[in-house]
Design a protein around this motif. Structure first.
Motif, mmCIF file in Angstrom:
data_model
loop_
_atom_site.group_PDB
_atom_site.id
_atom_site.type_symbol
_atom_site.label_atom_id
_atom_site.label_comp_id
_atom_site.label_asym_id
_atom_site.label_seq_id
_atom_site.Cartn_x
_atom_site.Cartn_y
_atom_site.Cartn_z
ATOM 1 N N CYS A 63 45.271 50.876 36.956
ATOM 2 C CA CYS A 63 45.060 50.413 38.008
ATOM 3 C C CYS A 63 46.114 49.815 39.047
ATOM 4 C CB CYS A 63 44.203 48.994 37.505
ATOM 5 S SG CYS A 63 43.037 49.315 36.230
ATOM 6 N N HIS A 64 47.146 49.240 38.347
ATOM 7 C CA HIS A 64 48.153 48.712 39.269
ATOM 8 C C HIS A 64 49.145 50.014 39.719
ATOM 9 C CE1 HIS A 64 47.186 44.671 38.836
ATOM 10 N NE2 HIS A 64 46.881 44.932 37.516
ATOM 11 N N HIS A 65 48.789 50.850 40.389
ATOM 12 C CA HIS A 65 49.359 52.436 40.527
ATOM 13 C C HIS A 65 50.477 52.342 41.466
ATOM 14 C CE1 HIS A 65 47.686 52.510 44.587
ATOM 15 N NE2 HIS A 65 46.528 51.639 44.494
ATOM 16 N N THR A 66 50.955 51.070 41.895
ATOM 17 C CA THR A 66 52.301 51.088 42.554
ATOM 18 C C THR A 66 53.560 50.485 41.864
ATOM 19 O OG1 THR A 66 51.774 49.038 43.738
ATOM 20 C CG2 THR A 66 51.390 51.069 45.132
ATOM 21 N N MET A 67 53.081 50.098 40.584
ATOM 22 C CA MET A 67 53.935 49.620 39.506
ATOM 23 C C MET A 67 55.188 50.202 39.426
ATOM 24 S SD MET A 67 52.578 48.328 36.154
ATOM 25 C CE MET A 67 53.588 47.880 34.722
ATOM 26 N N PHE B 195 38.290 49.154 44.559
ATOM 27 C CA PHE B 195 37.832 48.626 43.338
ATOM 28 C C PHE B 195 36.502 49.473 42.980
ATOM 29 C CE2 PHE B 195 39.791 44.486 43.874
ATOM 30 C CZ PHE B 195 40.402 44.467 42.776
ATOM 31 N N HIS B 196 35.776 49.836 43.889
ATOM 32 C CA HIS B 196 34.439 50.788 43.666
ATOM 33 C C HIS B 196 34.993 52.017 42.813
ATOM 34 C CE1 HIS B 196 31.670 48.083 46.193
ATOM 35 N NE2 HIS B 196 31.898 47.657 44.871
ATOM 36 N N ALA B 197 35.956 52.692 43.632
ATOM 37 C CA ALA B 197 36.471 53.924 43.189
ATOM 38 C C ALA B 197 37.197 53.868 41.800
ATOM 39 C CB ALA B 197 37.597 54.622 44.250
ATOM 40 N N GLN B 198 37.946 52.990 41.649
ATOM 41 C CA GLN B 198 38.822 52.736 40.349
ATOM 42 C C GLN B 198 37.826 52.243 39.141
ATOM 43 O OE1 GLN B 198 41.911 53.525 40.410
ATOM 44 N NE2 GLN B 198 42.501 52.630 38.034
ATOM 45 N N PRO C 155 32.373 53.444 24.845
ATOM 46 C CA PRO C 155 32.141 52.076 25.175
ATOM 47 C C PRO C 155 32.484 51.950 26.692
ATOM 48 C CG PRO C 155 32.866 51.995 22.995
ATOM 49 C CD PRO C 155 33.188 53.284 23.530
ATOM 50 N N THR C 156 31.654 51.520 27.385
ATOM 51 C CA THR C 156 32.331 50.998 28.877
ATOM 52 C C THR C 156 31.633 49.834 29.506
ATOM 53 O OG1 THR C 156 32.535 52.289 31.002
ATOM 54 C CG2 THR C 156 30.497 52.768 29.895
ATOM 55 N N GLY C 157 32.140 49.731 30.831
ATOM 56 C CA GLY C 157 31.547 48.659 31.531
ATOM 57 C C GLY C 157 30.545 49.017 32.367
ATOM 58 N N PRO C 158 29.822 47.976 33.070
ATOM 59 C CA PRO C 158 28.600 48.451 33.936
ATOM 60 C C PRO C 158 29.108 49.397 35.337
ATOM 61 C CG PRO C 158 29.513 46.314 34.625
ATOM 62 C CD PRO C 158 30.485 46.849 33.395
ATOM 63 N N THR C 159 28.167 50.172 35.666
ATOM 64 C CA THR C 159 28.237 50.860 36.868
ATOM 65 C C THR C 159 27.142 50.428 38.075
ATOM 66 O OG1 THR C 159 26.878 52.639 36.183
ATOM 67 C CG2 THR C 159 29.028 52.764 35.760
ATOM 68 N N ALA C 160 26.383 49.658 37.562
ATOM 69 C CA ALA C 160 25.369 49.160 38.589
ATOM 70 C C ALA C 160 25.918 47.926 39.286
ATOM 71 C CB ALA C 160 24.142 49.114 37.990
ATOM 72 N N CYS C 161 25.537 47.894 40.788
ATOM 73 C CA CYS C 161 25.938 46.658 41.638
ATOM 74 C C CYS C 161 25.854 45.269 41.032
ATOM 75 C CB CYS C 161 25.211 46.633 42.852
ATOM 76 S SG CYS C 161 25.449 48.252 43.881
ATOM 77 N N GLY C 162 24.322 45.003 40.284
ATOM 78 C CA GLY C 162 24.131 43.634 39.931
ATOM 79 C C GLY C 162 24.639 43.417 38.700
ATOM 80 N N LYS C 163 25.191 44.363 37.841
ATOM 81 C CA LYS C 163 25.746 44.113 36.643
ATOM 82 C C LYS C 163 27.225 43.877 36.768
ATOM 83 C CE LYS C 163 22.351 45.358 34.166
ATOM 84 N NZ LYS C 163 21.537 44.614 33.483
ATOM 85 N N CYS C 164 27.918 44.051 37.605
ATOM 86 C CA CYS C 164 29.348 43.349 38.298
ATOM 87 C C CYS C 164 29.278 42.276 39.064
ATOM 88 C CB CYS C 164 30.094 44.817 39.095
ATOM 89 S SG CYS C 164 30.721 45.882 37.822
ATOM 90 N N HIS C 165 28.483 42.120 40.071
ATOM 91 C CA HIS C 165 28.389 41.372 41.119
ATOM 92 C C HIS C 165 27.444 40.168 40.524
ATOM 93 C CE1 HIS C 165 30.799 43.423 44.171
ATOM 94 N NE2 HIS C 165 30.232 44.569 43.703
ATOM 95 N N THR C 166 27.626 39.572 39.617
ATOM 96 C CA THR C 166 26.940 38.513 38.791
ATOM 97 C C THR C 166 27.217 36.946 39.185
ATOM 98 O OG1 THR C 166 28.338 38.331 37.057
ATOM 99 C CG2 THR C 166 26.766 39.944 36.783
ATOM 100 N N LYS C 167 28.265 36.579 39.894
ATOM 101 C CA LYS C 167 28.691 35.240 40.175
ATOM 102 C C LYS C 167 28.200 34.898 41.423
ATOM 103 C CE LYS C 167 32.095 33.491 36.969
ATOM 104 N NZ LYS C 167 33.076 32.850 36.728
#
Length: 142
Positions: free
Chosen positions: A72-76, A113-116, A130-142
């Motif tokens: 994720c931190h590709h310039t590290m 962020f969307h691409a990564q 096992p993975t995390g969400p791919t739908a908008c409302g599943k990430c943007h919850t707050k």
């Protein structure tokens, strides 16, 4: 005597291999870390009024502990092991509102962020892992 010395050296080497990553690991944010739009980010107008920014995204950092930081931190590596935020100068720091003309501009933090994130989650899903969400409302919850 030689046998115990050899065994001690092997144990010391083994412990060093385990301890080194722990001692030199970066201080990762806790699971209360929230990804927000950069300060000063412009938003698209809607009916002549500024539109709302998408909700912030809670980021469970510990759930990503199996992923190497540099994924994720590709310039590290180029930055001598320093971990920078995506919105740091020179990275994904454009404050422009997303529109047709810049819809794929990687300088926009949301595109980065969307691409990564989404692409990684989709790839894991395809591999039936096992993975995390791919739908908008599943990430943007707050």
């Amino acid at each position: 005597m030689k046998k115990s010395l050899l065994l001690s050296l092997i144990c010391a080497a083994f412990l060093s291999l385990i301890a080194a990553p722990v001692l030199f690991a970066a201080d990762a944010p806790g699971d209360d870390y929230v990804i927000k739009a950069p300060e000063g980010m412009k938003v698209k107008e809607k009916d002549g009024k500024p539109g709302a920014l998408q909700k912030a995204v809670p980021f469970p950092h510990t759930k990503h502990a199996t992923v190497e930081c540099k994924e994720c931190h590709h310039t590290m590596e180029a930055d001598g092991g320093k971990i920078k935020k995506c919105t740091d100068a020179g990275c994904h720091d454009s404050l422009e509102a997303r529109g047709k003309e810049n819809a794929k501009d990687i300088k926009l933090v949301e595109n980065a962020f969307h691409a990564q994130c989404i692409e990684c989650h989709k790839a894991l899903k395809k591999e039936q892992k096992p993975t995390g969400p791919t739908a908008c409302g599943k990430c943007h919850t707050k």
